[in-house]
Scaffold this active site. Sequence first.
Site, PDB file in Angstrom:
ATOM      1  N   ARG A   1       0.879  -1.179   0.000  1.00  0.00           N
ATOM      2  CA  ARG A   1       0.000   0.000   0.000  1.00  0.00           C
ATOM      3  C   ARG A   1       0.905   1.213   0.000  1.00  0.00           C
ATOM      4  O   ARG A   1       1.656   1.423   0.965  1.00  0.00           O
ATOM      5  CB  ARG A   1      -0.925  -0.019   1.216  1.00  0.00           C
ATOM      6  CG  ARG A   1      -1.658   1.275   1.436  1.00  0.00           C
ATOM      7  CD  ARG A   1      -2.773   1.162   2.461  1.00  0.00           C
ATOM      8  NE  ARG A   1      -3.938   0.521   1.880  1.00  0.00           N
ATOM      9  CZ  ARG A   1      -5.169   0.547   2.413  1.00  0.00           C
ATOM     10  NH1 ARG A   1      -5.372   1.169   3.556  1.00  0.00           N
ATOM     11  NH2 ARG A   1      -6.179  -0.058   1.831  1.00  0.00           N
TER      12      ARG A   1
ATOM     13  N   ASP B   1     -17.255   7.158  -1.582  1.00  0.00           N
ATOM     14  CA  ASP B   1     -16.003   7.006  -0.841  1.00  0.00           C
ATOM     15  C   ASP B   1     -15.722   8.353  -0.167  1.00  0.00           C
ATOM     16  O   ASP B   1     -16.383   9.355  -0.479  1.00  0.00           O
ATOM     17  CB  ASP B   1     -14.869   6.608  -1.815  1.00  0.00           C
ATOM     18  CG  ASP B   1     -13.527   6.369  -1.131  1.00  0.00           C
ATOM     19  OD1 ASP B   1     -13.504   6.152   0.101  1.00  0.00           O
ATOM     20  OD2 ASP B   1     -12.487   6.408  -1.829  1.00  0.00           O
TER      21      ASP B   1
ATOM     22  N   ARG C   1     -13.603  -8.669   1.082  1.00  0.00           N
ATOM     23  CA  ARG C   1     -12.194  -8.332   0.885  1.00  0.00           C
ATOM     24  C   ARG C   1     -11.330  -9.588   1.040  1.00  0.00           C
ATOM     25  O   ARG C   1     -10.361  -9.788   0.321  1.00  0.00           O
ATOM     26  CB  ARG C   1     -11.756  -7.252   1.886  1.00  0.00           C
ATOM     27  CG  ARG C   1     -12.361  -5.874   1.663  1.00  0.00           C
ATOM     28  CD  ARG C   1     -12.005  -5.307   0.309  1.00  0.00           C
ATOM     29  NE  ARG C   1     -10.572  -5.332   0.082  1.00  0.00           N
ATOM     30  CZ  ARG C   1      -9.708  -4.409   0.514  1.00  0.00           C
ATOM     31  NH1 ARG C   1     -10.156  -3.357   1.174  1.00  0.00           N
ATOM     32  NH2 ARG C   1      -8.413  -4.516   0.253  1.00  0.00           N
TER      33      ARG C   1
ATOM     34  N   HIS D   1      -7.271   1.060  -6.460  1.00  0.00           N
ATOM     35  CA  HIS D   1      -7.534   0.150  -5.327  1.00  0.00           C
ATOM     36  C   HIS D   1      -8.159  -1.143  -5.886  1.00  0.00           C
ATOM     37  O   HIS D   1      -9.327  -1.451  -5.650  1.00  0.00           O
ATOM     38  CB  HIS D   1      -8.459   0.830  -4.322  1.00  0.00           C
ATOM     39  CG  HIS D   1      -8.446   0.213  -2.960  1.00  0.00           C
ATOM     40  ND1 HIS D   1      -7.652  -0.872  -2.614  1.00  0.00           N
ATOM     41  CD2 HIS D   1      -9.142   0.521  -1.830  1.00  0.00           C
ATOM     42  CE1 HIS D   1      -7.860  -1.191  -1.352  1.00  0.00           C
ATOM     43  NE2 HIS D   1      -8.760  -0.372  -0.851  1.00  0.00           N
TER      44      HIS D   1
ATOM     45  N   CYS E   1     -16.491   1.652   0.355  1.00  0.00           N
ATOM     46  CA  CYS E   1     -15.337   0.790   0.634  1.00  0.00           C
ATOM     47  C   CYS E   1     -14.916   0.854   2.091  1.00  0.00           C
ATOM     48  O   CYS E   1     -14.235  -0.046   2.575  1.00  0.00           O
ATOM     49  CB  CYS E   1     -14.175   1.155  -0.282  1.00  0.00           C
ATOM     50  SG  CYS E   1     -13.633   2.865  -0.106  1.00  0.00           S
TER      51      CYS E   1
ATOM     52  N   GLN F   1      -9.983  -3.922  -3.588  1.00  0.00           N
ATOM     53  CA  GLN F   1     -11.318  -3.519  -3.152  1.00  0.00           C
ATOM     54  C   GLN F   1     -12.315  -3.676  -4.311  1.00  0.00           C
ATOM     55  O   GLN F   1     -13.439  -4.163  -4.120  1.00  0.00           O
ATOM     56  CB  GLN F   1     -11.294  -2.065  -2.681  1.00  0.00           C
ATOM     57  CG  GLN F   1     -12.649  -1.523  -2.277  1.00  0.00           C
ATOM     58  CD  GLN F   1     -13.146  -2.069  -0.953  1.00  0.00           C
ATOM     59  OE1 GLN F   1     -12.432  -2.038   0.031  1.00  0.00           O
ATOM     60  NE2 GLN F   1     -14.385  -2.566  -0.918  1.00  0.00           N
TER      61      GLN F   1
HETATM   62  N1  NVA Z   1      -9.949   6.790  -1.327  1.00  0.00           N
HETATM   63  C1  NVA Z   1      -9.616   6.294  -0.003  1.00  0.00           C
HETATM   64  C2  NVA Z   1      -9.861   4.831   0.056  1.00  0.00           C
HETATM   65  C3  NVA Z   1      -9.618   4.224   1.411  1.00  0.00           C
HETATM   66  C4  NVA Z   1      -9.836   2.742   1.433  1.00  0.00           C
HETATM   67  C5  NVA Z   1      -8.176   6.640   0.333  1.00  0.00           C
HETATM   68  O1  NVA Z   1      -7.314   6.504  -0.536  1.00  0.00           O
HETATM   69  O2  NVA Z   1      -7.913   7.047   1.459  1.00  0.00           O
HETATM   70  N1   CP Z   2     -11.390  -0.287   2.181  1.00  0.00           N
HETATM   71  C1   CP Z   2     -10.138  -0.336   2.658  1.00  0.00           C
HETATM   72  O1   CP Z   2      -9.178  -0.480   1.924  1.00  0.00           O
HETATM   73  O2   CP Z   2     -10.055  -0.215   4.011  1.00  0.00           O
HETATM   74  P1   CP Z   2      -8.703  -0.065   4.833  1.00  0.00           P
HETATM   75  O3   CP Z   2      -8.098   1.265   4.441  1.00  0.00           O
HETATM   76  O4   CP Z   2      -9.120  -0.097   6.255  1.00  0.00           O
HETATM   77  O5   CP Z   2      -7.784  -1.175   4.473  1.00  0.00           O
END
Ligand code: NVA
Ligand code: CP
Length: 307
Positions: free
Chosen positions: A95, A224, A292, A127, A264, A130
């Site tokens: 990530r 989101d 997930r 992502h 998500c 997800q």
């Molecule tokens: N768009 C959000 C998704 C979190 C799962 C982010 O990148 O923070």
């Molecule tokens: N939806 C998602 O990716 O959640 P987290 O950021 O908690 O992993």
Amino acid sequence: MPDLFDVDNLWPHDYERVLELATKDDVGRVLEGDGVALLFEKPSARTRNSTEMAVVGLGGHPVYIQAAEVGLETRESAEDVARTLGCYHRILCARVFDHDVLPRMAFALEGSGFDVPVINLLSDEAHPCQAIADVITLREILGPLPGQVLAYIGDANNMCRSLVKVALMEGMDVRVASPPGYSFSAEELDRLHTFSTKVGRGGTLHVTEDPEVAAGGADALYTDVWTSMGQEEEMAIRREAFAPYIVDDALLDVAEPDVAVLHCLPAHRGEEITDAVLEGPHSVVWRQAAHRRTAMRGILAWAVEDS
Ligand code: NVA
Ligand code: CP
């Protein structure tokens, strides 16, 4: 190498295979005795836990690593971190903030002869894990997806980008409503239309500034956060820009009566979605969260299938 930077890496050959492996009763202990590195530059609840448990279910051993611990790009370059982890692990999941770090790590691994795929656990651009979970959820709830309407309300961000691509691969009619300045660029929109044509499933993509236009008659509504991880300094300005884009009961009223509401997570209740909608009968967010793990099983099993 079966790297997964975004869902279009799976098109055309591997997409259905990932979904098949994800939802099959038993795929075996295909990671028996193997390590899987989980490198995180940002916080996570769902992604870390679902991936760890998917690895365990496949017989492997997950190792959670904070980017600061290895000093990604400070103590060592992303390339050297990747090759170091490649010495011990069968798969590298990461990530990251900067999406380009993922192909850089994959290139370094492959160039040095490591048979270690790189899986994107969320970057600023995409992502995919997800989005695969969301397709599993949508198929379960809506049945065959071609021609069904998916409305995404909010920021055309990493989540939106991956979701739009899977929805087009499913032949859905996708609508994205965002405030001015927060939609896809003209170039990206062109690329998405070209992708849809190439996929040939009959899906469509329309962008609008009007949430009601997007949500009208929708079978599924998705939102989101307005401020993604790493954008915190823009929070105040984003709150103002996105205020009319809240998913609330009034917006649900213009959708299909049995519309499914997806998010998500994590959610900011009272910003992009009301508490009532998130907790209400249309919400399928916990089924998404549960899937997930389903999705990660398919993705990880696919990543090691042919080697
Ligand atoms: N768009 C959000 C998704 C979190 C799962 C982010 O990148 O923070
Ligand atoms: N939806 C998602 O990716 O959640 P987290 O950021 O908690 O992993």
